[in-house]
Design a protein around this motif. Structure first.
Motif, short mmCIF file in Angstrom:
data_model
loop_
_atom_site.label_atom_id
_atom_site.label_comp_id
_atom_site.label_asym_id
_atom_site.label_seq_id
_atom_site.Cartn_x
_atom_site.Cartn_y
_atom_site.Cartn_z
N SER A 179 -1.97 12.45 12.50
CA SER A 179 -2.36 13.20 11.31
C SER A 179 -1.12 13.76 10.61
O SER A 179 -0.17 14.21 11.25
N GLY A 180 -1.14 13.71 9.27
CA GLY A 180 -0.07 14.28 8.46
C GLY A 180 1.19 13.46 8.39
O GLY A 180 2.15 13.87 7.73
N ILE A 181 1.24 12.27 9.02
CA ILE A 181 2.44 11.43 9.01
C ILE A 181 2.30 10.40 7.89
O ILE A 181 1.39 9.57 7.92
N PRO A 182 3.20 10.39 6.89
CA PRO A 182 3.10 9.39 5.81
C PRO A 182 3.44 7.99 6.33
O PRO A 182 4.31 7.82 7.18
N HIS A 200 0.86 -1.19 0.00
CA HIS A 200 0.00 0.00 0.00
C HIS A 200 0.89 1.23 0.00
O HIS A 200 1.70 1.43 0.90
N LEU A 201 0.76 2.06 -1.04
CA LEU A 201 1.70 3.15 -1.29
C LEU A 201 1.68 4.18 -0.16
O LEU A 201 0.66 4.35 0.53
N PRO A 202 2.80 4.89 0.03
CA PRO A 202 2.87 5.90 1.09
C PRO A 202 1.78 6.96 0.93
O PRO A 202 1.57 7.51 -0.15
N SER A 238 -14.72 18.42 7.47
CA SER A 238 -15.09 17.04 7.78
C SER A 238 -14.98 16.12 6.57
O SER A 238 -15.32 14.94 6.68
N THR A 239 -14.52 16.62 5.45
CA THR A 239 -14.36 15.79 4.26
C THR A 239 -13.15 14.87 4.42
O THR A 239 -12.04 15.36 4.66
N PRO A 240 -13.32 13.56 4.30
CA PRO A 240 -12.14 12.67 4.42
C PRO A 240 -11.21 12.84 3.23
O PRO A 240 -11.65 12.83 2.08
N ARG A 241 -9.93 12.97 3.50
CA ARG A 241 -8.92 13.16 2.46
C ARG A 241 -7.75 12.22 2.71
O ARG A 241 -7.31 12.07 3.85
N VAL A 242 -7.25 11.63 1.64
CA VAL A 242 -6.05 10.80 1.70
C VAL A 242 -5.10 11.31 0.61
O VAL A 242 -5.46 11.31 -0.57
N PHE A 243 -3.91 11.76 1.00
CA PHE A 243 -2.91 12.27 0.08
C PHE A 243 -1.89 11.17 -0.19
O PHE A 243 -1.28 10.66 0.75
N TYR A 244 -1.69 10.83 -1.45
CA TYR A 244 -0.71 9.81 -1.82
C TYR A 244 0.54 10.49 -2.38
O TYR A 244 0.45 11.41 -3.21
N LEU A 245 1.71 10.00 -1.93
CA LEU A 245 2.98 10.55 -2.40
C LEU A 245 3.40 9.98 -3.75
O LEU A 245 4.32 10.51 -4.38
N GLY A 246 2.78 8.89 -4.17
CA GLY A 246 3.15 8.27 -5.43
C GLY A 246 2.01 7.47 -6.00
O GLY A 246 0.95 7.33 -5.38
N GLY A 247 2.23 6.94 -7.19
CA GLY A 247 1.22 6.13 -7.85
C GLY A 247 0.13 6.98 -8.48
O GLY A 247 0.19 8.21 -8.51
N ASN A 248 -0.87 6.32 -8.98
CA ASN A 248 -2.01 6.97 -9.60
C ASN A 248 -3.29 6.42 -8.96
O ASN A 248 -4.07 5.72 -9.59
N PRO A 249 -3.51 6.74 -7.66
CA PRO A 249 -4.63 6.13 -6.94
C PRO A 249 -5.98 6.66 -7.41
O PRO A 249 -6.11 7.83 -7.79
N GLY A 259 -1.59 12.15 -13.26
CA GLY A 259 -1.75 11.20 -12.16
C GLY A 259 -2.56 11.83 -11.04
O GLY A 259 -2.97 12.99 -11.13
N ASN A 260 -2.77 11.05 -9.99
CA ASN A 260 -3.58 11.52 -8.86
C ASN A 260 -2.79 11.64 -7.57
O ASN A 260 -3.40 11.82 -6.51
N SER A 261 -1.47 11.53 -7.61
CA SER A 261 -0.67 11.71 -6.41
C SER A 261 -0.32 13.19 -6.26
O SER A 261 -0.52 13.99 -7.18
N VAL A 262 0.23 13.54 -5.09
CA VAL A 262 0.55 14.95 -4.84
C VAL A 262 1.68 15.43 -5.73
O VAL A 262 1.78 16.62 -6.04
N LEU A 263 2.56 14.51 -6.20
CA LEU A 263 3.66 14.91 -7.09
C LEU A 263 3.20 15.08 -8.53
O LEU A 263 3.93 15.63 -9.34
N SER A 264 2.00 14.61 -8.84
CA SER A 264 1.50 14.74 -10.20
C SER A 264 1.20 16.19 -10.56
O SER A 264 1.14 16.54 -11.74
#
Length: 554
Positions: free
Chosen positions: A154-157, A87-89, A185-196, A233-238
């Motif tokens: 919170s905020g820890i990869p 499971h990607l960071p 209150s919106t759930p958010r998940v930030f991915y550092l890589g991949g195209n989730p 892509g859909n990661s934060v680096l995209s």
């Protein structure tokens, strides 16, 4: 006629006071609306609403717009990771609490400011080869297994890897209303890589609708032509260009393009061919595998006849101390090793041994000081997991009815920052967890295995939920609502309860009766003295009850 004149400074002060009063009214109204989410006339058993299939696993989420979840201010994710699945960071502004339902694996947290103390062991290569290829180093890797509670700030990869032979199944609570989450209150998940893929499509659709309704913001401004070309892509680096990433990380253009993960079809759980090579303690694996296999045999035996359950539990608690001593003794022989056992030059366990010994000493000091967490535990060495499913870990136990164990900030200090806790309940066939309520927390009951019946009553005395529950279902129990559970006749009921307070307190109706004077009970319920005595003193004094054994005791 009397004319009243007011000076300009007074008018300004009066207007400012009105503004403050209006703001306070609006804030109070907003707070009231938020709390009003828990005015529930009925509660439903919830199942996942959305599925995201990946190359090596499955992600299932609950719609956070369910009234029950809006009341608790949380949402859930259930992830299934195949063997050798990674499971990607990722990280989230909401604190997370993960319960491992099945399998085992490793998890890595990247905590800012902490050193990379895990280093690759030296090999017999020449000095010239050593200069050309530097040894790998990273932060601490933690193992986990079935029954573990894992706390993620919170905020820890963090990333997760399944190194077992069976699928890894985990359910994760996201506390979106936690004070650490300063967004919404919106759930958010930030991915550092991949195209989730999007894990909460309902929340994303609401955000898009709100953006479109904002006046003076053309749709074209949100995503220009150049931005659309870049966001492949859909990661934060995209969202960064490959040229910028190449300059930032001082790397080649091709590497920078791969960091952006354009058009990657593997989604958020990818398969690691040949297994993952990381640096991790060795001796602990054998201990945990032996303990896990022992627990697995116990689980198969617990759902047999009640007499067999009693025998197994008695024998289990008799040898719990001996098992703990064996674990401590074997833990002292831990050493470093490569994950795939490729080399025999890996006996560098002195650092790991000292680390585990120091962690045990800190745990003893912390408990002796009443749960205070000062210099004896730093953020870099913080304990993030605890197993609450092992029989020896039970806080309440009835050999006929079942057992209960809890994890809170007293046993796992990191939960003090997350403001969360958990409870594990195992009911044997027909076992009852008598009526009780959570004094200072909302709770979420997730069924791990088996089936049973759950009853929830509100302040008006109405049963807002009275139905059977089965594996994979979720039931929200608001604060102070009285709840009782009973396992089915064919098999037991096993579930975990997430609570929105790090020291969630439970009150039982039985305790209230025992603590109340007999005359008060007699007048309150119109009982005779014999009935009051029977109510207070007879029967099982534990909240865990087995109806057959109780009827036989009378």
């Amino acid at each position: 006629m009397i004319t009243v004149t007011m000076s300009k400074p007074f008018l300004s002060l009066f207007s400012f006071s009105l503004l403050l009063f209006a703001s306070a009214c609006f804030a109070t109204r907003s707070e009231f609306d938020r709390l009003n989410q828990c005015q529930l006339d009925s509660i439903n058993a919830l199942e996942p609403d959305h599925r995201v299939e990946s190359e090596a696993g499955l992600t299932e989420t609950w719609n956070p717009n369910h009234p029950e979840l809006r009341c608790a201010g949380v949402t859930l994710i259930r992830r299934t990771i195949d063997p050798n699945g990674l499971h990607l960071p990722s990280f989230s502004p909401s604190p997370q609490m993960i319960f491992i339902i099945q399998g085992k694996g490793v998890i890595g947290l990247t905590i800012p400011g902490c050193p990379e103390t895990y280093e690759e062991p030296r090999s017999s290569q020449t000095r010239q080869e050593s200069r050309q290829q530097q040894r790998d180093s990273h932060q601490k890797i933690r193992r986990f297994r079935k029954g573990d509670i894992i706390a993620i700030p919170s905020g820890i990869p963090y990333w997760t890897y399944n190194h077992g032979d069976e699928p890894l199944v985990a359910v994760s609570l996201l506390d979106t209303s936690n004070i650490a989450n300063q967004l919404d209150s919106t759930p958010r998940v930030f991915y550092l890589g991949g195209n989730p893929e999007v894990e909460f499509p309902e929340s994303q659709e609401e955000q898009q609708e709100r953006q479109q309704q904002r006046p003076g913001l053309p749709v074209g401004r949100r995503a220009g032509k150049h931005q659309q070309e870049e966001n492949e892509g859909n990661s934060v680096l995209s969202g960064f260009s490959s040229e910028f990433l190449a300059q930032t990380f001082n790397t080649e253009e091709d590497t920078a393009k791969r960091l952006r993960s354009p058009r990657d079809k593997r989604s958020q759980i990818v398969r690691v061919e040949g297994g993952l090579r990381i640096i991790n303690p060795e001796g602990q694996e054998e201990d945990e595998e032996r303990e896990q296999s022992h627990s697995h045999r116990e689980e198969e035996e617990e759902y047999e006849s009640p007499s067999r359950e009693e025998e197994q539990e008695s024998r289990r608690h008799k040898h719990s101390k001996e098992e703990g001593e064996e674990e401590d003794e074997s833990r002292s022989h831990e050493s470093r090793r490569w994950w795939r056992k490729e080399s025999k030059e890996e006996k560098h366990g002195s650092h790991e041994q000292r680390e585990d010994e120091q962690e045990e000493e800190k745990e003893e000091i912390r408990r002796s000081e009443g749960g205070k967490n000062g210099l004896e535990e730093t953020i870099c060495s913080v304990k993030i997991r605890e197993n609450i499913a092992h029989p020896a870990r039970a806080d309440l136990y009835n050999p006929r009815a079942g057992r209960i164990s809890t994890a809170n900030s007293l046993t796992l200090p990191i939960l003090r920052n997350l403001r969360l806790s958990a409870e594990y309940v195992r009911l044997y066939r027909n076992g009852i967890y008598a009526p009780h309520w959570n004094i200072n927390a909302n709770s979420l009951l997730y069924v791990i295995r088996g089936e049973g019946r759950v009853r929830i009553v509100n302040s008006q005395g109405n049963a807002v939920f009275d139905n059977k529950v089965r594996k994979g279902q979720l039931v929200v129990v608001p604060q102070n609502f009285v709840v009782a559970e009973q396992a089915g006749e064919d098999e037991g009921l096993e579930y975990v309860v997430f609570k929105t307070n790090d020291r969630a307190a439970v009150n039982h109706v039985q305790q209230v009766f025992r603590a109340t004077p007999a005359e008060v009970l007699a007048n309150a319920f119109g009982l005779r003295q014999r009935q009051v005595t029977e109510l207070k003193l007879s029967g099982n004094r534990s909240p865990l009850v087995h109806p057959q054994s109780e009827s036989q005791s009378h």
